[in-house]
Design a protein around this motif. Structure first.
Motif, PDB file in Angstrom:
ATOM      1  N   ASN A 130       1.151   3.820  -3.186  1.00 21.18           N
ATOM      2  CA  ASN A 130       0.864   5.255  -3.066  1.00 21.18           C
ATOM      3  C   ASN A 130       2.029   6.071  -3.598  1.00 21.18           C
ATOM      4  OD1 ASN A 130      -1.599   4.866  -1.978  1.00 21.18           O
ATOM      5  ND2 ASN A 130      -1.004   5.340   0.141  1.00 21.18           N
ATOM      6  N   ASN A 163       0.834  -1.211   0.000  1.00 18.81           N
ATOM      7  CA  ASN A 163       0.000   0.000   0.000  1.00 18.81           C
ATOM      8  C   ASN A 163       0.865   1.257   0.000  1.00 18.81           C
ATOM      9  OD1 ASN A 163      -2.254  -1.515  -0.075  1.00 18.81           O
ATOM     10  ND2 ASN A 163      -2.957  -1.068   2.008  1.00 18.81           N
ATOM     11  N   GLY A 171      -6.496   2.353   1.630  1.00 14.54           N
ATOM     12  CA  GLY A 171      -5.184   1.710   1.726  1.00 14.54           C
ATOM     13  C   GLY A 171      -4.440   2.010   3.020  1.00 14.54           C
ATOM     14  N   LYS A 189       1.998   6.014  -7.220  1.00 13.18           N
ATOM     15  CA  LYS A 189       0.868   6.765  -7.766  1.00 13.18           C
ATOM     16  C   LYS A 189       1.089   8.267  -7.679  1.00 13.18           C
ATOM     17  CE  LYS A 189      -2.629   5.036  -5.474  1.00 13.18           C
ATOM     18  NZ  LYS A 189      -4.000   4.739  -4.984  1.00 13.18           N
TER      19      LYS A 189
HETATM   20 MG   LIG Z   1      -3.398   3.709  -1.568  1.00 16.05          MG
END
Ligand SMILES: [Mg+2]
Ligand SMILES: Nc1ncnc2c1ncn2[C@@H]1O[C@H](COP(=O)(O)OP(=O)(O)O)[C@@H](O)[C@H]1O
Length: 501
Positions: A403, A399, A466, A406
């Protein structure tokens, strides 16, 4: 009647108080009896001493001074009046020389003398019927004799008597003292005990007053003590119906007060939980509704021809993305609730955290290369073992890395550190040089469904669950996760794990 604590306590207090007073009363009563009889005996002994002294002055001088006769009679009179006792003066042969009684007893005692004493044919004087009544005192061995009873049967019919015998000892002429006779003093025991009854009545009535005061006080104290309990009971009933805004007014520091405070803390916690629950449900329905609305809208558009055929593929792709997100949302939610309710048991193992990190990076490889991100791993040791549930921790690392991937722009840098920390822990950090977060955003980042406004537009696929899942997993491991960020420069997440060799 004894169903309520208040009644029970009051009844118990009253019972104990009465019992206390009764025990005290009995003890005082017994003690007083001994005390007043003793006191009276001492008093009579002193008087008997005075009488013997007076007798010694009188006897032998009365022929010289005839007025001594009436002086001595007056002395006896006043002594018997003062002590309310009968006085006999008996000589060593048992003859009654003098007799006096308080007015109330005079006749009765005179009758005893007439009936029980004896008198020889030529005798004008009364005499004790047997020497057993005076033999002992006439030996001169005793300074005084004290007896409670019927004076060996002589005063039998008239009840219990306290009798004092005091010898009259003549001054020795040739060094040998001679007992001339003795002073006898009798006093009815009931008369002596009358003063006890008087004192006892006083004690009894004051106890009664104390008892009433006690009971009134106890009534108020118990009511005060049980009132918070009643209130709590009432509040608990209201809470049971689902209203959590109950606050008890607490001002005592005792156990009941503590209970009330705990109760208040509990209701406040319940209130929090309830608020969270409502917020959660509102969030969930909102999060579920949005993709459904989108899906329904586009599909209707395709079906009724509003969306032209050449654009259908484009919109169907969005529909697929939204449907996927919906699926993820439901899975994540279920996972989160399983973790938070403690249903998902951790399977703790000895694992190499570095290995877990490598696995995550491999899983994200596509995204990393697509965005041309530079990724570096800085491990303090080649193999770093921790005690953890490998699947759960993989999810945490995934997670965080996901992130970072992302929210870091193309060509950015991501670093993962593992190092040994204090207290037997291993610290894992995931650092990126993305757009970072504002302090206000940082505060809410671990909340369920929270996404910054920016990420809502950047990343349509995320569910906002998340980090909440990551934190729950770490909480189950009894470990911590922290975040620090500089807007525009990047973000670092750091969590700990238990180190093992
Ligand atoms: Mg996330
Ligand atoms: N590395 C990061 N850089 C910037 N923002 C981040 C980062 N990690 C998380 N966030 C912010 O926190 C939000 C919550 O993250 P998360 O719970 O993982 O949800 P999701 O990834 O599904 O959006 C993200 O939407 C984003 O706004």
């Amino acid at each position: 009647m004894f169903n309520s604590l208040f009644n029970k306590l009051t009844a118990m207090f009253i019972l104990v108080t009465i019992l206390g007073f009764v025990i005290m009363g009995i003890m005082i009563f017994m003690f007083l009896g001994d005390m007043v009889v003793n006191e009276m005996a001492l008093n009579l002994e002193k008087t008997a001493q005075t009488i013997t002294d007076s007798f010694l002055v009188y006897d032998g001088s009365q022929t010289l001074y005839p007025w001594l006769e009436s002086w001595f009679a007056g002395t006896l009179r006043s002594h018997s009046q003062n002590t309310q006792a009968t006085i006999w003066i008996i000589d060593r042969s048992g003859y009654l020389w003098r007799f006096d009684s308080p007015d109330s007893e005079y006749t009765a005692m005179y009758k005893v003398i007439q009936e029980k004493f004896e008198r020889g044919p030529t005798d004008i004087r009364w005499r004790l019927p047997s020497d057993k009544y005076y033999r002992k005192i006439m030996t001169g061995e005793y300074d005084v004799l004290r007896e409670v009873g019927d004076f060996q049967g002589l005063l039998g019919e008239s009840g219990q008597w306290l009798t004092i015998q005091k010898p009259i000892v003549l001054k020795p002429i040739d060094g040998k003292s001679v007992v001339w006779g003795a002073v006898f003093m009798h006093k009815p025991v009931p008369q002596i005990l009358a003063s006890r009854t008087y004192i006892f009545q006083f004690v009894f009535y004051s106890s009664l007053v104390a008892l009433v005061v006690c009971i009134i006080l106890l009534y108020f104290i118990t009511r005060r003590m049980t009132r918070p309990l009643k209130e709590m009971n009432h509040a608990a009933q209201v809470i049971a119906k689902g209203e959590f805004d109950q606050v008890l007014d607490v001002n005592s520091r005792d156990e009941v007060g503590q209970l009330a405070r705990t109760f208040n803390a509990m209701t406040s916690e319940l209130r929090n939980i309830e608020n969270h629950r409502r917020e959660f449900i509102a969030n969930v329905s909102h999060e579920l509704r949005t993709p459904i609305t989108t899906i329904r809208g586009f599909i209707s558009g395709i079906l009724d021809g509003t969306i032209p055929a050449e654009k259908q593929a484009f919109y169907l792709d969005i529909v697929r993305t939204e449907a996927e997100r919906l699926g993820r949302l439901v899975t994540d939610l279920l996972d989160l609730s399983r973790i938070e309710s403690g249903e998902s048991r951790l399977v703790m193992k000895k694992v190499d955290i570095n290995e877990i990190i490598r696995k995550c990076i491999i899983q994200l490889e596509n995204n990393i290369t697509k965005k041309r991100l530079n990724i570096e791993m800085i491990f303090e040791a080649e193999i770093m073992r921790v005690r953890a549930d490998p699947d759960a921790i993989l999810r945490v690392v995934f997670n965080l890395l996901h992130n970072a991937v992302k929210f870091t722009p193309e060509g950015g840098n991501i670093s993962v550190f593992t190092m040994y920390a204090r207290d037997g822990k291993v610290e894992v950090s995931v650092k990126d040089n993305g757009h970072g977060l504002e302090p206000a955003e940082l505060e809410r980042i671990f909340e369920r469904f929270y996404k910054t406004d920016r990420s809502r537009s950047d990343d349509r696929k995320g569910t906002g669950l998340g980090l909440a899942i990551a934190r729950s997993i770490l909480k189950e491991h009894k470990q911590d996760i922290q975040v620090s960020s500089t807007p525009g420069k990047g973000t670092t997440f750091t969590f700990t794990l238990e180190r093992v060799e």
